[in-house]
Design an enzyme around this catalytic site. Structure first.
Site, PDB file in Angstrom:
ATOM      1  N   GLY A  15      16.964  80.463  73.591  1.00  0.00           N
ATOM      2  CA  GLY A  15      16.821  81.911  73.055  1.00  0.00           C
ATOM      3  C   GLY A  15      15.724  81.749  72.016  1.00  0.00           C
ATOM      4  O   GLY A  15      15.907  81.928  70.949  1.00  0.00           O
ATOM      5  N   ALA A  16      14.568  81.483  72.401  1.00  0.00           N
ATOM      6  CA  ALA A  16      13.398  81.076  71.490  1.00  0.00           C
ATOM      7  C   ALA A  16      12.300  82.475  71.614  1.00  0.00           C
ATOM      8  O   ALA A  16      11.246  82.248  71.197  1.00  0.00           O
ATOM      9  CB  ALA A  16      12.760  80.009  71.689  1.00  0.00           C
ATOM     10  N   ARG A  18      12.720  85.321  70.017  1.00  0.00           N
ATOM     11  CA  ARG A  18      12.844  86.097  69.100  1.00  0.00           C
ATOM     12  C   ARG A  18      13.367  85.162  67.840  1.00  0.00           C
ATOM     13  O   ARG A  18      13.916  84.204  67.968  1.00  0.00           O
ATOM     14  CB  ARG A  18      13.566  87.301  69.013  1.00  0.00           C
ATOM     15  CG  ARG A  18      13.167  88.508  70.197  1.00  0.00           C
ATOM     16  CD  ARG A  18      13.896  89.533  70.332  1.00  0.00           C
ATOM     17  NE  ARG A  18      15.004  89.476  71.259  1.00  0.00           N
ATOM     18  CZ  ARG A  18      16.327  89.784  71.087  1.00  0.00           C
ATOM     19  NH1 ARG A  18      16.559  90.188  70.003  1.00  0.00           N
ATOM     20  NH2 ARG A  18      17.134  89.529  71.957  1.00  0.00           N
ATOM     21  N   VAL A  67      22.436  81.319  79.451  1.00  0.00           N
ATOM     22  CA  VAL A  67      23.149  79.979  78.714  1.00  0.00           C
ATOM     23  C   VAL A  67      24.609  80.034  79.301  1.00  0.00           C
ATOM     24  O   VAL A  67      25.288  78.935  79.480  1.00  0.00           O
ATOM     25  CB  VAL A  67      23.046  79.989  77.291  1.00  0.00           C
ATOM     26  CG1 VAL A  67      21.612  79.740  76.780  1.00  0.00           C
ATOM     27  CG2 VAL A  67      23.585  81.135  76.640  1.00  0.00           C
ATOM     28  N   ASN A  93      20.806  77.577  70.172  1.00  0.00           N
ATOM     29  CA  ASN A  93      20.663  78.585  69.459  1.00  0.00           C
ATOM     30  C   ASN A  93      20.919  79.963  69.699  1.00  0.00           C
ATOM     31  O   ASN A  93      20.971  81.009  68.954  1.00  0.00           O
ATOM     32  CB  ASN A  93      18.998  78.630  68.992  1.00  0.00           C
ATOM     33  CG  ASN A  93      18.389  79.893  68.215  1.00  0.00           C
ATOM     34  OD1 ASN A  93      18.800  80.228  67.190  1.00  0.00           O
ATOM     35  ND2 ASN A  93      17.762  80.764  68.932  1.00  0.00           N
ATOM     36  N   SER A 146      27.289  79.799  62.224  1.00  0.00           N
ATOM     37  CA  SER A 146      27.200  80.813  61.197  1.00  0.00           C
ATOM     38  C   SER A 146      28.442  80.712  60.080  1.00  0.00           C
ATOM     39  O   SER A 146      29.562  80.235  60.670  1.00  0.00           O
ATOM     40  CB  SER A 146      27.440  82.269  62.012  1.00  0.00           C
ATOM     41  OG  SER A 146      27.661  83.288  60.989  1.00  0.00           O
ATOM     42  N   TYR A 159      32.748  86.897  67.500  1.00  0.00           N
ATOM     43  CA  TYR A 159      31.667  86.146  66.888  1.00  0.00           C
ATOM     44  C   TYR A 159      32.161  85.120  65.979  1.00  0.00           C
ATOM     45  O   TYR A 159      31.813  83.975  66.000  1.00  0.00           O
ATOM     46  CB  TYR A 159      30.827  87.235  66.202  1.00  0.00           C
ATOM     47  CG  TYR A 159      29.519  86.442  65.662  1.00  0.00           C
ATOM     48  CD1 TYR A 159      28.497  86.063  66.606  1.00  0.00           C
ATOM     49  CD2 TYR A 159      29.311  86.012  64.409  1.00  0.00           C
ATOM     50  CE1 TYR A 159      27.355  85.714  66.157  1.00  0.00           C
ATOM     51  CE2 TYR A 159      28.172  85.449  63.756  1.00  0.00           C
ATOM     52  CZ  TYR A 159      27.107  85.232  64.687  1.00  0.00           C
ATOM     53  OH  TYR A 159      25.985  84.487  64.306  1.00  0.00           O
ATOM     54  N   ALA A 161      35.274  83.650  66.068  1.00  0.00           N
ATOM     55  CA  ALA A 161      35.861  82.682  66.989  1.00  0.00           C
ATOM     56  C   ALA A 161      34.965  81.720  67.576  1.00  0.00           C
ATOM     57  O   ALA A 161      35.107  80.472  67.964  1.00  0.00           O
ATOM     58  CB  ALA A 161      36.742  83.448  67.994  1.00  0.00           C
ATOM     59  N   LYS A 163      31.677  81.079  66.929  1.00  0.00           N
ATOM     60  CA  LYS A 163      31.307  79.974  65.969  1.00  0.00           C
ATOM     61  C   LYS A 163      32.141  78.871  65.237  1.00  0.00           C
ATOM     62  O   LYS A 163      31.457  77.812  65.213  1.00  0.00           O
ATOM     63  CB  LYS A 163      30.521  80.866  64.686  1.00  0.00           C
ATOM     64  CG  LYS A 163      29.268  81.635  65.124  1.00  0.00           C
ATOM     65  CD  LYS A 163      28.070  80.929  65.797  1.00  0.00           C
ATOM     66  CE  LYS A 163      26.913  81.806  66.312  1.00  0.00           C
ATOM     67  NZ  LYS A 163      25.933  81.128  67.133  1.00  0.00           N
TER      68      LYS A 163
HETATM   69  P1  NAP Z   1      18.022  87.257  67.810  1.00  0.00           P
HETATM   70  O1  NAP Z   1      16.685  87.539  67.158  1.00  0.00           O
HETATM   71  O2  NAP Z   1      18.735  88.312  68.471  1.00  0.00           O
HETATM   72  O3  NAP Z   1      17.531  86.341  69.158  1.00  0.00           O
HETATM   73  C1  NAP Z   1      18.481  85.763  69.814  1.00  0.00           C
HETATM   74  C2  NAP Z   1      17.934  85.038  71.213  1.00  0.00           C
HETATM   75  O4  NAP Z   1      18.922  84.622  72.039  1.00  0.00           O
HETATM   76  C3  NAP Z   1      16.787  85.721  72.085  1.00  0.00           C
HETATM   77  O5  NAP Z   1      15.696  84.846  72.263  1.00  0.00           O
HETATM   78  C4  NAP Z   1      17.699  85.951  73.245  1.00  0.00           C
HETATM   79  O6  NAP Z   1      16.690  86.112  74.579  1.00  0.00           O
HETATM   80  C5  NAP Z   1      18.423  84.716  73.466  1.00  0.00           C
HETATM   81  N1  NAP Z   1      19.562  85.038  74.099  1.00  0.00           N
HETATM   82  C6  NAP Z   1      20.400  86.076  74.003  1.00  0.00           C
HETATM   83  N2  NAP Z   1      21.525  86.074  75.028  1.00  0.00           N
HETATM   84  C7  NAP Z   1      21.206  85.083  75.625  1.00  0.00           C
HETATM   85  C8  NAP Z   1      21.553  84.392  76.891  1.00  0.00           C
HETATM   86  N3  NAP Z   1      22.938  84.959  77.534  1.00  0.00           N
HETATM   87  N4  NAP Z   1      21.116  83.428  77.688  1.00  0.00           N
HETATM   88  C9  NAP Z   1      19.666  82.965  77.226  1.00  0.00           C
HETATM   89  N5  NAP Z   1      19.293  83.382  76.014  1.00  0.00           N
HETATM   90  C10 NAP Z   1      19.990  84.472  75.119  1.00  0.00           C
HETATM   91  O7  NAP Z   1      19.112  86.097  67.179  1.00  0.00           O
HETATM   92  P2  NAP Z   1      18.708  85.316  65.706  1.00  0.00           P
HETATM   93  O8  NAP Z   1      19.275  86.215  64.645  1.00  0.00           O
HETATM   94  O9  NAP Z   1      17.530  84.689  65.835  1.00  0.00           O
HETATM   95  O10 NAP Z   1      20.042  84.456  66.048  1.00  0.00           O
HETATM   96  C11 NAP Z   1      19.738  83.021  66.674  1.00  0.00           C
HETATM   97  C12 NAP Z   1      21.069  82.332  66.501  1.00  0.00           C
HETATM   98  O11 NAP Z   1      21.197  82.168  64.927  1.00  0.00           O
HETATM   99  C13 NAP Z   1      22.247  82.714  67.285  1.00  0.00           C
HETATM  100  O12 NAP Z   1      23.187  81.782  67.662  1.00  0.00           O
HETATM  101  C14 NAP Z   1      22.903  83.584  65.849  1.00  0.00           C
HETATM  102  O13 NAP Z   1      24.330  83.558  66.180  1.00  0.00           O
HETATM  103  C15 NAP Z   1      22.727  82.340  64.649  1.00  0.00           C
HETATM  104  N6  NAP Z   1      22.861  83.192  63.458  1.00  0.00           N
HETATM  105  C16 NAP Z   1      22.060  84.339  63.009  1.00  0.00           C
HETATM  106  C17 NAP Z   1      22.162  84.714  61.878  1.00  0.00           C
HETATM  107  C18 NAP Z   1      21.212  85.836  61.347  1.00  0.00           C
HETATM  108  O14 NAP Z   1      21.476  86.384  60.184  1.00  0.00           O
HETATM  109  N7  NAP Z   1      20.196  86.348  62.038  1.00  0.00           N
HETATM  110  C19 NAP Z   1      23.210  84.266  61.052  1.00  0.00           C
HETATM  111  C20 NAP Z   1      24.011  83.419  61.165  1.00  0.00           C
HETATM  112  C21 NAP Z   1      23.798  82.655  62.554  1.00  0.00           C
HETATM  113  P3  NAP Z   1      16.187  87.547  74.667  1.00  0.00           P
HETATM  114  O15 NAP Z   1      14.948  88.038  73.790  1.00  0.00           O
HETATM  115  O16 NAP Z   1      15.742  87.588  76.396  1.00  0.00           O
HETATM  116  O17 NAP Z   1      17.268  88.673  74.645  1.00  0.00           O
END
Ligand code: NAP
Length: 251
Positions: A15-16, A18, A67, A93, A146, A159, A161, A163
């Site tokens: 998931g890279a 964004r 994934v 990720n 998280s 979510y 559960a 994590k």
């Molecule tokens: P994001 O900006 O929403 O980006 C999510 C990424 O995951 C995108 O590249 C997306 O691809 C990809 N993705 C989603 N579902 C997928 C699937 N089924 N198969 C393959 N790729 C998939 O998320 P983020 O905020 O950077 O979060 C990244 C990680 O950090 C997550 O695990 C999240 O739970 C964790 N996290 C984030 C925060 C926060 O505050 N942001 C806090 C705690 C933990 P597409 O672009 O193609 O959709």
């Protein structure tokens, strides 16, 4: 930090396209590491990020791969190994949220979040471990978790559960693969400024901000720095840990 360690190595970042995954993939490329990354549907963004990574003089493999799909995941890892030469690091990720109170939550919201966040990390770990075990110097798996999985968050039964499950997966796997010189940790993040948190309504965002001692959300770039530290030789004695980086939100 021993930054040279990354030169000539190969990393998979799920998931890279964004947010945090994108920042980590680019930071690794800057440090000389080849990168394979997948995404759900953002093909256009993936093409641009691939070009940016290759601009740093390293190999890059990018493909759409859900994934949650075990067979597709195995095929992705096989191709990533062929393209990069070795898989030394795996960053699980990719993740989604489908927030709502449990009484309103649909079964499909539960399934989608558990399948993506938890089964996705299991799928990629299982597929990447075999090539990692063949490395002379082992490898590192880092699960992007998280604080929601540590303290539980309102409206996030699915979510939290997923994590918490990821944190358990981290510890079990760390015990299974330590003898192969593979370390496994979870990075439990607080609030990071990405598309995921952009979806929050203004009131909720302000309430959370008030609870963060450092008084701000993290930027993806600074999370990428923490990720690189946890992958580096400087962190090679750390395994089986859930490491919080949350500006003090959950303490
Ligand atoms: P994001 O900006 O929403 O980006 C999510 C990424 O995951 C995108 O590249 C997306 O691809 C990809 N993705 C989603 N579902 C997928 C699937 N089924 N198969 C393959 N790729 C998939 O998320 P983020 O905020 O950077 O979060 C990244 C990680 O950090 C997550 O695990 C999240 O739970 C964790 N996290 C984030 C925060 C926060 O505050 N942001 C806090 C705690 C933990 P597409 O672009 O193609 O959709």
């Amino acid at each position: 930090m021993n930054e040279r360690k990354f030169e000539g190595k190969g990393a998979i970042v799920t998931g890279a396209t964004r947010g945090i995954g994108k920042a980590a993939a680019i930071e690794l490329a800057k440090r000389g590491c080849g990168v394979a990354f997948n995404y759900a549907s953002s093909a256009e963004a993936a093409g641009k990020i691939k070009a940016e990574i290759e601009g740093h003089g390293v190999k890059c493999f990018a493909a759409a791969c859900d994934v949650a799909d075990t067979d597709a995941t195995a095929e992705f890892v096989k191709q990533a190994k062929e393209e990069l030469g070795s898989i030394d690091y795996l960053i699980n990720n990719a993740g989604i949220t489908r927030d709502t109170l449990i009484l309103r939550m649909k079964e499909e919201d539960w399934d989608a979040v558990i399948d993506t966040n938890l089964k996705g990390a299991w799928n990629f770990s299982k597929a990447a471990l075999r090539p990692m075990m063949r490395n002379e110097n082992g490898g590192v798996i880092l699960n992007i978790s998280s604080i929601s999985g540590v303290v539980g968050m309102l409206g996030q039964s699915n979510y939290s559960a997923s994590k918490a499950g990821m944190n358990g997966l981290t510890k079990a796997l760390a015990k299974e693969v330590a003898s192969r010189n593979i370390t496994v940790n979870a990075l439990a993040l607080g609030m990071v400024a990405t598309d995921m948190t952009d979806e929050m309504n203004e009131d909720f965002r302000n309430k959370i901000l008030e609870q963060i001692p450092l008084g701000r959300f993290a930027e993806p770039g600074e999370v990428a720095e923490i990720i690189c530290f946890l992958l580096s030789d400087s962190a090679k004695y750390i395994t089986g840990q859930v490491i919080q980086a949350d500006g003090g939100l959950a303490m």
